[in-house]
Design an enzyme around this catalytic site. Structure first.
Site, PDB file in Angstrom:
ATOM      1  N   LYS A  10      13.971  -4.070  -8.024  1.00 30.70           N
ATOM      2  CA  LYS A  10      13.820  -2.605  -7.807  1.00 30.70           C
ATOM      3  C   LYS A  10      14.104  -1.581  -7.176  1.00 30.70           C
ATOM      4  O   LYS A  10      12.852  -1.509  -6.675  1.00 30.70           O
ATOM      5  CB  LYS A  10      13.212  -2.938  -9.667  1.00 30.70           C
ATOM      6  CG  LYS A  10      13.733  -2.064 -10.590  1.00 30.70           C
ATOM      7  CD  LYS A  10      13.411   0.106  -9.499  1.00 30.70           C
ATOM      8  CE  LYS A  10      12.133   0.489  -9.659  1.00 30.70           C
ATOM      9  NZ  LYS A  10      12.215   2.275  -8.882  1.00 30.70           N
ATOM     10  N   GLU A  63       1.545  -4.107  -0.954  1.00 32.72           N
ATOM     11  CA  GLU A  63       1.328  -3.378   0.138  1.00 32.72           C
ATOM     12  C   GLU A  63       0.911  -1.944  -0.101  1.00 32.72           C
ATOM     13  O   GLU A  63       2.448  -1.425  -0.785  1.00 32.72           O
ATOM     14  CB  GLU A  63       2.275  -4.238   0.747  1.00 32.72           C
ATOM     15  CG  GLU A  63       1.736  -3.740   3.075  1.00 32.72           C
ATOM     16  CD  GLU A  63       2.786  -2.304   2.975  1.00 32.72           C
ATOM     17  OE1 GLU A  63       1.991  -1.699   3.231  1.00 32.72           O
ATOM     18  OE2 GLU A  63       3.851  -1.936   3.677  1.00 32.72           O
ATOM     19  N   CYS A  69       3.192   4.082   5.546  1.00 33.05           N
ATOM     20  CA  CYS A  69       1.975   3.419   4.636  1.00 33.05           C
ATOM     21  C   CYS A  69       0.977   3.423   6.136  1.00 33.05           C
ATOM     22  O   CYS A  69       0.400   3.706   5.923  1.00 33.05           O
ATOM     23  CB  CYS A  69       2.111   2.538   4.502  1.00 33.05           C
ATOM     24  SG  CYS A  69       2.992   2.392   2.727  1.00 33.05           S
ATOM     25  N   GLU A  94      -4.402  10.307   1.511  1.00 32.69           N
ATOM     26  CA  GLU A  94      -3.014   9.536   1.843  1.00 32.69           C
ATOM     27  C   GLU A  94      -1.727  11.013   1.577  1.00 32.69           C
ATOM     28  O   GLU A  94      -1.214  11.371   0.843  1.00 32.69           O
ATOM     29  CB  GLU A  94      -2.059   8.409   1.939  1.00 32.69           C
ATOM     30  CG  GLU A  94      -0.549   7.091   2.396  1.00 32.69           C
ATOM     31  CD  GLU A  94      -0.477   7.059   2.090  1.00 32.69           C
ATOM     32  OE1 GLU A  94       0.666   5.758   3.080  1.00 32.69           O
ATOM     33  OE2 GLU A  94      -0.161   6.281   0.625  1.00 32.69           O
TER      34      GLU A  94
END
Length: 496
Positions: free
Chosen positions: A175, A250, A284, A383
């Site tokens: 997906k 992750e 990331c 973040e």
């Protein structure tokens, strides 16, 4: 007519009939659409994968390697088309999209080699040799893998998961992000054309709330592999726990980069700029927290500002562009809200913080640098996933390590110093799954990739990526005679 799902090597329009617009982030204009997948579409894809798994798991590593190499060749042959789709859908500069395409071809070739090595590995003998008992360990594919991939590196993240899974003998239902599904659909079709049997790879497009959640909950999925935010990773882990699905995650990062005062300033500035602003900071492992030794902070910040202000920003397809737009209006608004929060908290805006001049359409944000940042500010702790760099200074090595590790995340960390002993010492002290010394944001496909703490669990790439899709199975054979005295058995085994 929207682009349909890819199930069993065929296009499927989707049961709901709903669609999601594909928007060019450089213009904010709709240029295509994809099917909005439902639970029924996910079920069709998982059932196709389960049917295919029986035959695919029985293939040899050499047979799978042949197909993986054919896929690698098909990627190279369609390099231009894949890169153009990626840039249109994601917004990244075209040269970076070409790097992504070249990398995924290399990854499929690497896992073809590893698939062949599985044949050579066979069954490994463990425990005592000889005597009345023989024990071996064999490796079997986990099964059908559900994969949810992000929008920042659509082709790469698809391949990081799919290539090792196929090499191991698993089947997959992917997906992709609803923002960037086109290249995944294109790649799946290329894989089928390269000889991959129907059902081994399936792609269902749609939202995380509907298609993604249905994939995680489906009882026919043996493992989930997810790359994305920490918040979503927690949700996936909770749902997967309901029937004890295996998970690999992750997740986010707030990655420190430490610069000591003995560096070559020009080289260090380049590494910091690359670490903070490559892929529009939508990485990331972006080096979004900069720690500069106090004695060089002023000079370093001046040069870094010059670099940031010289970056050529524009549509990813334009000549010479080094930074494209952010992925969507919603993400643009989120990044700008952090910029506003930084200014309200008292950080000093050195450069950027607004839309670049002349770019009135699309989701552009200029490279942004904040100085005079304190550890309690949200721009330092959370973040942002955009081209926003927060800068603090330090005096001692111990202070730098303490500030760097003061985060719930542990994905990546960097240290720049000409003193190699210090670079080694500081690197060993940093709490992260990936450590860079005198560089930043370098991907080595043969090495493990993943984080600790709230940055996730499990590893991708290299042999570690392959092992995550294999289950070790013990087989113990009794070779002695038929008689058995339960209480004398330990002494008998020891004697033999």
């Amino acid at each position: 007519m929207s682009r349909g799902h890819f199930i069993g090597n065929a296009r499927h329009p989707g049961g709901s009939g709903k669609k999601i617009d594909c928007i060019d982030p450089a213009t904010a204009m709709t240029f295509d659409s994809i099917a909005a997948g439902s639970a029924e579409d996910i079920d069709a894809a998982v059932c196709a994968a389960r049917r295919a798994f029986t035959a695919w798991k029985a293939t040899t590593g050499a047979e799978r390697a042949r197909i993986l190499r054919a896929i690698s060749g098909a990627i190279t042959a369609n390099r231009d088309r894949l890169a153009e789709i990626e840039t249109r859908d994601n917004g990244k500069p075209l040269p970076e999209a070409f790097i992504d395409v070249d990398t995924i071809a290399q990854i499929f070739a690497m896992y073809a080699d590893m698939a062949e090595e599985l044949d050579a590995r066979g069954e490994e003998a463990v425990g005592p040799s000889g005597g009345a008992m023989k024990t071996t360990v064999a490796y079997r594919p986990v099964g059908v893998i559900g994969m949810i991939t992000p929008w920042n590196f659509p082709l790469e993240q698809f391949t990081w998961k799919v290539a090792p899974a196929l090499a191991a003998g698993c089947c997959a239902v992917v997906k992709p992000s609803e923002f960037t599904s086109l290249s995944s659909l294109e790649l799946a079709a290329l894989m089928a054309g390269a000889g991959l049997p129907p059902g081994v790879i399936n792609v269902v497009t749609g939202t995380g709330a509907e298609a993604g959640a249905a994939l995680v909950r489906h009882p026919g999925v043996d493992k989930m592999s997810f790359t994305g935010s920490t918040a979503t990773g927690k949700q996936i882990m909770r749902i997967a726990a309901e029937d004890l699905k295996r998970v690999s995650l992750e997740l986010g990062g707030k990655n420190p980069l430490i610069v000591f005062d003995d560096v070559d300033l020009d080289a260090a500035v380049q590494w910091v700029g690359f670490g903070a602003f490559v892929n529009q900071g939508q990485v990331c492992t972006a080096s979004s927290r900069l720690l500069v030794q106090e004695s060089i902070a002023g000079r370093f910040l001046d040069r870094l500002t010059e670099l940031a202000e010289a970056i050529h920003i524009g549509p990813g397809s334009a000549e010479g562009v080094k930074m494209g737009p952010l992925i969507s209006q919603a993400h643009h608004d989120k990044v700008m809200s952090y910029v506003q929060a930084g200014m309200e908290a008292g950080a000093r805006l050195v450069t950027g913080g607004s839309r670049p001049p002349g770019l009135n359409a699309g989701y552009f944000v200029a490279p942004t640098i904040f100085a005079d940042v304190t550890p309690d500010m949200t721009i330092w702790t959370e973040e942002i996933f955009g081209p926003v760099l927060s800068v603090m200074t330090f005096r001692t090595e111990e202070e730098a390590v303490r500030l760097a590790n003061d985060t719930p995340y542990g994905l990546a960390a960097s240290v720049l110093s000409k003193d190699r002993a210090r670079a080694e010492r500081v690197g060993d002290a940093l709490e992260a799954g990936i450590i860079w010394q005198n560089c930043s944001n370098m991907v080595v496909i043969e090495a493990p990739w993943g984080g600790i703490k709230k940055s996730g669990m499990g590893r991708e790439l290299g042999r570690w990526g392959l092992e995550s899709y294999l289950e070790p199975r013990q087989k113990t054979r009794w070779l002695g005679d038929g008689s058995l005295d339960w209480y004398a058995l330990p002494d008998r085994l020891a004697a033999e």
